[in-house]
Design a protein around this motif. Structure first.
Motif, short mmCIF file in Angstrom:
data_model
loop_
_atom_site.label_atom_id
_atom_site.label_comp_id
_atom_site.label_asym_id
_atom_site.label_seq_id
_atom_site.Cartn_x
_atom_site.Cartn_y
_atom_site.Cartn_z
N GLY A 133 13.25 15.82 -2.18
CA GLY A 133 14.35 16.74 -1.88
C GLY A 133 14.54 16.94 -0.40
N LEU A 134 13.42 17.05 0.34
CA LEU A 134 13.52 17.22 1.79
C LEU A 134 14.08 15.96 2.46
N GLN A 135 13.67 14.78 1.96
CA GLN A 135 14.20 13.53 2.52
C GLN A 135 15.69 13.37 2.22
N ALA A 136 16.11 13.81 1.04
CA ALA A 136 17.54 13.73 0.71
C ALA A 136 18.35 14.62 1.66
N LEU A 137 17.80 15.80 1.99
CA LEU A 137 18.50 16.68 2.94
C LEU A 137 18.52 16.07 4.34
N ASP A 138 17.43 15.40 4.74
CA ASP A 138 17.42 14.70 6.03
C ASP A 138 18.47 13.60 6.07
N HIS A 139 18.57 12.85 4.97
CA HIS A 139 19.56 11.78 4.89
C HIS A 139 20.98 12.35 4.98
N SER A 140 21.21 13.45 4.29
CA SER A 140 22.53 14.09 4.35
C SER A 140 22.85 14.57 5.75
N ALA A 141 21.85 15.14 6.43
CA ALA A 141 22.07 15.61 7.80
C ALA A 141 22.41 14.44 8.71
N ALA A 142 21.74 13.30 8.53
CA ALA A 142 22.02 12.12 9.34
C ALA A 142 23.44 11.62 9.09
N GLN A 143 23.89 11.64 7.83
CA GLN A 143 25.25 11.20 7.53
C GLN A 143 26.29 12.14 8.17
N ILE A 144 26.02 13.44 8.11
CA ILE A 144 26.95 14.40 8.71
C ILE A 144 26.97 14.24 10.22
N GLN A 145 25.80 13.99 10.83
CA GLN A 145 25.76 13.76 12.27
C GLN A 145 26.56 12.51 12.65
N ALA A 146 26.46 11.46 11.84
CA ALA A 146 27.24 10.24 12.10
C ALA A 146 28.74 10.53 12.01
N ALA A 147 29.12 11.35 11.03
CA ALA A 147 30.53 11.71 10.90
C ALA A 147 30.97 12.59 12.07
N LEU A 148 30.07 13.45 12.58
CA LEU A 148 30.41 14.29 13.73
C LEU A 148 30.58 13.46 15.00
#
Length: 178
Positions: A133-148
């Motif tokens: 679950g923590l890794q999935a949240l890290d992955h989501s944060a990385a995707q949002i940072q790429a979109a930002l």
């Protein structure tokens, strides 16, 4: 019955006079407060029990309130200079550490606060069952940072990044308590 009928035919002034005549102030035969205070003392120890002739010494709180408000005003107007702030290293969740420089300043600051909160939680010994679950949240944060990086002015993306950070902190707290 006649009294009620008489009142309905009275004018406002006459009714006011009749109502004033009904009111009577009755003084108690003795001072009742010491008895009330004695009964309240076991439940509320801060209620002073006094003899009937003693007066209570009340400490004024206005000097303390004045001092607190002056300290608050001083704290608002005296801001630390740039020398007092220590720069913190931003830990990036993606594989390329140079990508953090391309993030908007608000996202970088949010990342600093997020990393500080994780350091404060000391998440090094989290159980393995919580890691997916923590890794999935890290992955989501990385995707949002790429979109930002592509759309740095998007308030929606900033809100999503904030939500991901908050969810990871909450999940980390839950994992530590489990």
């Amino acid at each position: 019955m006649n009294d009620i009928n008489d009142c309905t035919h009275m004018g406002d002034a006459q009714l006011q006079l009749a109502l004033r005549g009904l009111r009577r102030d009755i003084e108690p035969a003795r001072d009742v407060w010491p008895g009330i205070a004695a009964r309240l003392s076991p439940q509320f120890p801060h209620v002073p029990v006094q003899s009937s002739g003693a007066s209570a010494k009340v400490t004024p709180i206005w000097p303390w309130a004045l001092a607190a408000s002056l300290l608050l005003a001083l704290g608002v107007f005296v801001q630390p200079g740039p020398q007092a702030a220590r720069p913190l290293a931003v830990a990036d969740t993606s594989s390329n550490p140079s990508n953090t420089a391309e993030l908007p300043v608000q996202a970088q600051v949010m990342g600093l606060h997020y990393q500080a909160a994780l350091r404060e939680l000391n998440t090094t010994g989290l159980p393995a069952s919580w890691q997916p679950g923590l890794q999935a949240l890290d992955h989501s944060a990385a995707q949002i940072q790429a979109a930002l990086r592509k759309n740095p002015d998007s308030p929606w993306l900033m809100g999503q990044l904030r939500q991901i950070y908050l969810r990871k902190i909450a999940l980390s707290r839950r994992a530590l308590l489990a």
